[in-house]
Design a protein around this motif. Structure first.
Motif, mmCIF file in Angstrom:
data_model
loop_
_atom_site.group_PDB
_atom_site.id
_atom_site.type_symbol
_atom_site.label_atom_id
_atom_site.label_comp_id
_atom_site.label_asym_id
_atom_site.label_seq_id
_atom_site.Cartn_x
_atom_site.Cartn_y
_atom_site.Cartn_z
ATOM 1 N N CYS A 1 17.362 2.321 68.452
ATOM 2 C CA CYS A 1 18.095 1.374 68.550
ATOM 3 C C CYS A 1 17.705 -0.253 67.404
ATOM 4 O O CYS A 1 16.519 -0.177 68.334
ATOM 5 C CB CYS A 1 18.791 0.580 70.115
ATOM 6 S SG CYS A 1 20.033 -0.220 69.684
ATOM 7 N N SER B 1 16.361 -3.200 70.342
ATOM 8 C CA SER B 1 17.541 -3.414 70.293
ATOM 9 C C SER B 1 18.028 -5.186 70.423
ATOM 10 O O SER B 1 18.831 -5.601 69.836
ATOM 11 C CB SER B 1 17.942 -2.711 71.950
ATOM 12 O OG SER B 1 17.247 -3.333 72.710
ATOM 13 N N ARG C 1 30.732 -5.801 71.627
ATOM 14 C CA ARG C 1 29.667 -5.113 71.863
ATOM 15 C C ARG C 1 28.265 -6.337 71.475
ATOM 16 O O ARG C 1 27.927 -6.735 70.602
ATOM 17 C CB ARG C 1 29.648 -4.106 70.395
ATOM 18 C CG ARG C 1 30.655 -3.871 70.765
ATOM 19 C CD ARG C 1 30.239 -1.895 69.125
ATOM 20 N NE ARG C 1 31.246 -1.146 70.129
ATOM 21 C CZ ARG C 1 32.611 -1.413 69.187
ATOM 22 N NH1 ARG C 1 33.356 -2.541 68.608
ATOM 23 N NH2 ARG C 1 33.438 -0.296 69.520
ATOM 24 N N ASP D 1 27.559 1.133 68.716
ATOM 25 C CA ASP D 1 28.122 2.215 68.979
ATOM 26 C C ASP D 1 27.048 3.852 69.025
ATOM 27 O O ASP D 1 26.400 3.977 70.322
ATOM 28 C CB ASP D 1 29.101 2.846 69.841
ATOM 29 C CG ASP D 1 30.322 2.031 69.990
ATOM 30 O OD1 ASP D 1 30.290 0.891 70.284
ATOM 31 O OD2 ASP D 1 31.694 2.145 69.829
ATOM 32 N N CYS E 1 23.943 2.879 69.304
ATOM 33 C CA CYS E 1 23.241 3.427 70.076
ATOM 34 C C CYS E 1 22.557 4.041 71.837
ATOM 35 O O CYS E 1 21.934 3.739 72.105
ATOM 36 C CB CYS E 1 22.268 1.573 69.949
ATOM 37 S SG CYS E 1 21.777 1.407 68.429
ATOM 38 N N CYS E 2 23.861 3.723 71.911
ATOM 39 C CA CYS E 2 24.239 4.667 72.963
ATOM 40 C C CYS E 2 23.457 6.215 72.898
ATOM 41 O O CYS E 2 23.865 6.784 71.910
ATOM 42 C CB CYS E 2 25.604 5.150 73.388
ATOM 43 S SG CYS E 2 26.074 3.153 73.475
ATOM 44 N N GLY F 1 28.705 0.040 73.039
ATOM 45 C CA GLY F 1 27.713 -0.483 72.770
ATOM 46 C C GLY F 1 27.827 -2.204 73.918
ATOM 47 O O GLY F 1 26.825 -3.237 73.214
ATOM 48 N N GLU G 1 24.109 -2.901 77.286
ATOM 49 C CA GLU G 1 22.516 -2.766 76.640
ATOM 50 C C GLU G 1 21.970 -2.289 77.630
ATOM 51 O O GLU G 1 20.648 -2.199 77.390
ATOM 52 C CB GLU G 1 22.043 -3.915 75.280
ATOM 53 C CG GLU G 1 21.707 -5.034 76.283
ATOM 54 C CD GLU G 1 21.189 -5.891 75.552
ATOM 55 O OE1 GLU G 1 21.308 -5.640 74.161
ATOM 56 O OE2 GLU G 1 20.662 -7.215 75.484
ATOM 57 N N ILE H 1 21.232 3.180 76.477
ATOM 58 C CA ILE H 1 21.072 2.682 74.961
ATOM 59 C C ILE H 1 19.721 2.778 74.865
ATOM 60 O O ILE H 1 18.605 2.999 75.839
ATOM 61 C CB ILE H 1 21.285 1.375 74.198
ATOM 62 C CG1 ILE H 1 20.524 0.784 74.680
ATOM 63 C CG2 ILE H 1 23.074 1.099 74.409
ATOM 64 C CD1 ILE H 1 19.893 -1.072 74.113
#
Length: 253
Positions: free
Chosen positions: A156, A161, A178, A182, A184-185, A193, A196, A201
């Motif tokens: 991510c 992230s 967000r 999404d 990253c999930c 998203g 976090e 994630i």
């Protein structure tokens, strides 16, 4: 004594002919393999090419495709030249071998050069590409590539992230609050998203840069090895061709 020499030369010519024919058969198969590697790189991994500021990675793959196609044609021409014993065809065959040799060595050199500079290039460009182009008008290819990258490599952001906090899209109303895309999930659902937390994630040390760099480096090694390997084999083909040409030249017509 003269008859013995003539028979000896004829026997040598026959051996060279079959040796060159065998070489051309395997050379044709090698050309098919080279072209397959190039096409596979361009078709299967083309999404990630859009994330790279340099076109060198794509260029090496295109060179392999072209070289592979020419190799297959050259292999057929080599068989014709060998069995018809036409010196003019052997000249053309040798020139084509030399051109392919140069192309494949070039592909190997480009792959090596890009291999060396890849880390710096990704550090300078990937974060900017992801934060400035993701979900922006006309950047569908980059958006799809980023989503695929994060899901396929379970990462991510460029470095982590937190990079997404600088994203143009995340800061816009279109993100609907967000914190990360999404993709990253760990389990992709609509608007996942928004949260976090590490349980939701992917948080990988080094982010997507490390993952993408490892992936591209491995493919550059394959491209470079294929280009240089086939190029090395072609040297023997050129030697066999020269020997057969000289042998035919010395024979009476």
């Amino acid at each position: 004594m003269g008859e013995y020499n003539e028979k000896k030369e004829t026997c040598g010519t026959i051996c060279l002919k079959y040796l060159l024919f065998t070489f051309n058969f395997f050379f044709w198969l090698a050309g098919l393999a080279v072209m397959a590697v190039g096409i596979w790189t361009l078709v299967q991994k083309s999404d990630y090419i859009s994330l790279l500021p340099s076109s060198m990675y794509a260029a090496t793959a295109y060179i392999l495709v072209i070289a592979g196609a020419v190799v297959m044609v050259t292999g057929f021409l080599g068989c014709c030249a060998t069995f018809k014993e036409r010196k003019s065809l052997l000249k053309v065959y040798f020139i084509l071998l030399l051109c392919i040799f140069i192309l494949e060595i070039l592909a190997g050199i480009l792959a090596y050069i890009y291999y060396q500079q890849l880390n710096d290039e990704l550090k300078q460009s990937l974060k900017n590409t992801m934060t400035m182009k993701y979900k922006q008008p006309g950047e569908d290819r980059v958006t799809n590539a980023v989503d695929k990258l994060q899901q396929e490599f379970k990462c991510c952001g460029s470095n982590n992230s937190q990079d997404w906090r600088e994203s143009v899209w995340i800061k816009s109303p279109e993100s609907e609050g967000r914190l990360v895309p999404d993709s990253c999930c760990k389990t992709v659902t609509t608007r996942c998203g928004l949260r976090e937390h590490p349980s939701n994630i992917y948080r990988v040390e080094g982010g997507c840069i490390t993952k993408l760099e490892t992936f591209i480096r491995s493919h550059l090694l394959i491209i470079g090895a294929v280009g240089l390997g086939i190029g090395f084999v072609q040297v023997f083909g050129m030697i066999f061709t020269c020997c057969l040409y000289k042998s035919l030249k010395s024979e009476p017509y």
